[in-house]
Design an enzyme around this catalytic site. Structure first.
Site, PDB file in Angstrom:
ATOM      1  N   TYR A 150       4.380   7.444   4.811  1.00  0.00           N
ATOM      2  CA  TYR A 150       4.185   7.836   3.414  1.00  0.00           C
ATOM      3  C   TYR A 150       4.464   9.307   3.130  1.00  0.00           C
ATOM      4  O   TYR A 150       4.507   9.708   1.973  1.00  0.00           O
ATOM      5  CB  TYR A 150       2.760   7.488   2.974  1.00  0.00           C
ATOM      6  CG  TYR A 150       2.460   6.020   3.131  1.00  0.00           C
ATOM      7  CD1 TYR A 150       3.069   5.075   2.315  1.00  0.00           C
ATOM      8  CD2 TYR A 150       1.597   5.567   4.123  1.00  0.00           C
ATOM      9  CE1 TYR A 150       2.816   3.723   2.470  1.00  0.00           C
ATOM     10  CE2 TYR A 150       1.333   4.213   4.283  1.00  0.00           C
ATOM     11  CZ  TYR A 150       1.948   3.302   3.459  1.00  0.00           C
ATOM     12  OH  TYR A 150       1.699   1.964   3.620  1.00  0.00           O
ATOM     13  N   HIS A 155       6.865   1.877  -4.954  1.00  0.00           N
ATOM     14  CA  HIS A 155       6.370   2.019  -3.573  1.00  0.00           C
ATOM     15  C   HIS A 155       7.035   3.227  -2.937  1.00  0.00           C
ATOM     16  O   HIS A 155       8.232   3.460  -3.132  1.00  0.00           O
ATOM     17  CB  HIS A 155       6.668   0.764  -2.752  1.00  0.00           C
ATOM     18  CG  HIS A 155       5.987  -0.440  -3.289  1.00  0.00           C
ATOM     19  ND1 HIS A 155       4.640  -0.664  -3.135  1.00  0.00           N
ATOM     20  CD2 HIS A 155       6.466  -1.467  -4.033  1.00  0.00           C
ATOM     21  CE1 HIS A 155       4.325  -1.790  -3.748  1.00  0.00           C
ATOM     22  NE2 HIS A 155       5.409  -2.287  -4.311  1.00  0.00           N
ATOM     23  N   LEU A 156       6.260   3.975  -2.186  1.00  0.00           N
ATOM     24  CA  LEU A 156       6.780   5.139  -1.477  1.00  0.00           C
ATOM     25  C   LEU A 156       7.720   4.734  -0.352  1.00  0.00           C
ATOM     26  O   LEU A 156       8.790   5.298  -0.180  1.00  0.00           O
ATOM     27  CB  LEU A 156       5.622   5.963  -0.901  1.00  0.00           C
ATOM     28  CG  LEU A 156       4.729   6.650  -1.931  1.00  0.00           C
ATOM     29  CD1 LEU A 156       3.387   6.998  -1.322  1.00  0.00           C
ATOM     30  CD2 LEU A 156       5.416   7.889  -2.455  1.00  0.00           C
ATOM     31  N   ARG A 213       9.753  -2.846   6.570  1.00  0.00           N
ATOM     32  CA  ARG A 213       8.421  -2.918   7.164  1.00  0.00           C
ATOM     33  C   ARG A 213       8.070  -4.357   7.520  1.00  0.00           C
ATOM     34  O   ARG A 213       8.922  -5.228   7.562  1.00  0.00           O
ATOM     35  CB  ARG A 213       7.419  -2.289   6.197  1.00  0.00           C
ATOM     36  CG  ARG A 213       7.789  -0.819   5.930  1.00  0.00           C
ATOM     37  CD  ARG A 213       6.760  -0.045   5.217  1.00  0.00           C
ATOM     38  NE  ARG A 213       5.517  -0.023   5.958  1.00  0.00           N
ATOM     39  CZ  ARG A 213       4.348   0.234   5.408  1.00  0.00           C
ATOM     40  NH1 ARG A 213       4.264   0.494   4.119  1.00  0.00           N
ATOM     41  NH2 ARG A 213       3.255   0.237   6.130  1.00  0.00           N
ATOM     42  N   GLU A 272       7.067  -1.311 -11.039  1.00  0.00           N
ATOM     43  CA  GLU A 272       6.391  -1.330  -9.736  1.00  0.00           C
ATOM     44  C   GLU A 272       7.023  -0.259  -8.848  1.00  0.00           C
ATOM     45  O   GLU A 272       8.247  -0.154  -8.776  1.00  0.00           O
ATOM     46  CB  GLU A 272       6.560  -2.711  -9.103  1.00  0.00           C
ATOM     47  CG  GLU A 272       5.971  -2.835  -7.724  1.00  0.00           C
ATOM     48  CD  GLU A 272       6.239  -4.193  -7.089  1.00  0.00           C
ATOM     49  OE1 GLU A 272       6.156  -4.269  -5.858  1.00  0.00           O
ATOM     50  OE2 GLU A 272       6.546  -5.172  -7.809  1.00  0.00           O
ATOM     51  N   PRO A 274      -5.115   0.661  -3.849  1.00  0.00           N
ATOM     52  CA  PRO A 274      -5.938   1.022  -2.701  1.00  0.00           C
ATOM     53  C   PRO A 274      -5.221   1.924  -1.703  1.00  0.00           C
ATOM     54  O   PRO A 274      -4.034   1.761  -1.431  1.00  0.00           O
ATOM     55  CB  PRO A 274      -6.291  -0.326  -2.066  1.00  0.00           C
ATOM     56  CG  PRO A 274      -5.302  -1.297  -2.587  1.00  0.00           C
ATOM     57  CD  PRO A 274      -4.890  -0.783  -3.934  1.00  0.00           C
ATOM     58  N   ASN A 275      -5.988   2.873  -1.207  1.00  0.00           N
ATOM     59  CA  ASN A 275      -5.597   3.816  -0.158  1.00  0.00           C
ATOM     60  C   ASN A 275      -4.612   4.885  -0.609  1.00  0.00           C
ATOM     61  O   ASN A 275      -4.290   5.776   0.174  1.00  0.00           O
ATOM     62  CB  ASN A 275      -5.052   3.083   1.079  1.00  0.00           C
ATOM     63  CG  ASN A 275      -6.107   2.231   1.731  1.00  0.00           C
ATOM     64  OD1 ASN A 275      -7.226   2.689   1.956  1.00  0.00           O
ATOM     65  ND2 ASN A 275      -5.778   0.983   2.014  1.00  0.00           N
ATOM     66  N   ARG A 297      -3.080   9.729   5.575  1.00  0.00           N
ATOM     67  CA  ARG A 297      -2.805   8.486   6.304  1.00  0.00           C
ATOM     68  C   ARG A 297      -1.317   8.300   6.584  1.00  0.00           C
ATOM     69  O   ARG A 297      -0.477   8.558   5.730  1.00  0.00           O
ATOM     70  CB  ARG A 297      -3.358   7.280   5.533  1.00  0.00           C
ATOM     71  CG  ARG A 297      -2.578   6.938   4.277  1.00  0.00           C
ATOM     72  CD  ARG A 297      -3.167   5.763   3.518  1.00  0.00           C
ATOM     73  NE  ARG A 297      -2.788   4.491   4.082  1.00  0.00           N
ATOM     74  CZ  ARG A 297      -2.060   3.571   3.460  1.00  0.00           C
ATOM     75  NH1 ARG A 297      -1.633   3.795   2.228  1.00  0.00           N
ATOM     76  NH2 ARG A 297      -1.778   2.443   4.043  1.00  0.00           N
ATOM     77  N   ARG A 321       4.827  -7.529   3.834  1.00  0.00           N
ATOM     78  CA  ARG A 321       4.974  -6.523   2.775  1.00  0.00           C
ATOM     79  C   ARG A 321       6.230  -6.755   1.932  1.00  0.00           C
ATOM     80  O   ARG A 321       6.460  -6.058   0.954  1.00  0.00           O
ATOM     81  CB  ARG A 321       5.037  -5.118   3.371  1.00  0.00           C
ATOM     82  CG  ARG A 321       3.769  -4.686   4.045  1.00  0.00           C
ATOM     83  CD  ARG A 321       3.860  -3.235   4.464  1.00  0.00           C
ATOM     84  NE  ARG A 321       2.826  -2.893   5.403  1.00  0.00           N
ATOM     85  CZ  ARG A 321       1.589  -2.532   5.088  1.00  0.00           C
ATOM     86  NH1 ARG A 321       1.225  -2.477   3.815  1.00  0.00           N
ATOM     87  NH2 ARG A 321       0.716  -2.226   6.023  1.00  0.00           N
ATOM     88  N   ALA A 361      -1.550  -2.504  -1.241  1.00  0.00           N
ATOM     89  CA  ALA A 361      -1.601  -3.802  -0.560  1.00  0.00           C
ATOM     90  C   ALA A 361      -1.798  -4.965  -1.531  1.00  0.00           C
ATOM     91  O   ALA A 361      -1.390  -6.090  -1.235  1.00  0.00           O
ATOM     92  CB  ALA A 361      -2.702  -3.791   0.491  1.00  0.00           C
ATOM     93  N   ASN A 420       1.628   1.370  -8.619  1.00  0.00           N
ATOM     94  CA  ASN A 420       1.744   1.153  -7.183  1.00  0.00           C
ATOM     95  C   ASN A 420       0.458   0.438  -6.806  1.00  0.00           C
ATOM     96  O   ASN A 420      -0.588   1.067  -6.658  1.00  0.00           O
ATOM     97  CB  ASN A 420       1.899   2.464  -6.417  1.00  0.00           C
ATOM     98  CG  ASN A 420       2.087   2.239  -4.928  1.00  0.00           C
ATOM     99  OD1 ASN A 420       1.766   1.180  -4.403  1.00  0.00           O
ATOM    100  ND2 ASN A 420       2.590   3.258  -4.246  1.00  0.00           N
TER     101      ASN A 420
END
Length: 156
Positions: free
Chosen positions: A22, A99-100, A106, A97, A9-10, A17, A110, A76, A73
């Protein structure tokens, strides 16, 4: 060998965004870089993005018999989805897996991944280069699998 790249998602909003987290690169540009790596290394690659958990689970399941490894990725859903975790475990394909952002810099929520325990590895925090690192790692996994197959005695 084929890599299935699954974006959660996203991620379709990359470049728009939260660029301070990101970066400015769009998902299509990341995919172009991954495709270039795949082409240069004799790999097939397919891309999929969805904002819906069930569609991601379906794509993971469809990867069985269609792909040799998964780069994911889950966005969320990384932190919440037992369904995605169970799908990865079920197909038993090497999965990385990605992640950027560095999730450990964070929010606390997360910093827990539901899917990491069923993945071959996790790459986080290198921006778009995280995907390149994942491609390098997957290529290495494929080479190791091929080497093991070559060592197996031939069946008559």
């Amino acid at each position: 060998m084929k890599v299935m790249v699954i974006q959660g998602p996203n991620l379709n909003m990359l470049g728009i965004r939260e660029q301070h987290i990101y970066g400015p690169m769009k998902l299509e540009d990341i995919h172009k870089q991954m495709k270039n790596f795949a082409d240069a290394n004799g790999l097939d690659i397919e891309f999929f993005q969805s904002n819906l958990e069930g569609e991601i689970v379906d794509k993971i399941q469809e990867s069985l018999g269609d792909a040799d490894g998964i780069i994911i990725n889950a966005g969320a859903y990384t932190h919440t989805s037992i369904a995605i975790r169970d799908a990865i475990a079920a197909v038993q394909l090497p999965t990385i897996e990605v992640h950027l952002s560095n999730v450990y810099r964070r929010e606390e929520f997360r910093q827990k991944s539901m899917i990491a325990p069923v993945c071959a590895g996790v790459i986080t925090g290198f921006g778009p280069f995280s995907y390149h690192l994942a491609m390098v790692a997957m290529h290495q996994i494929f080479q190791e699998i091929e080497a093991l197959k070559a060592q197996q005695p031939q069946q008559a």
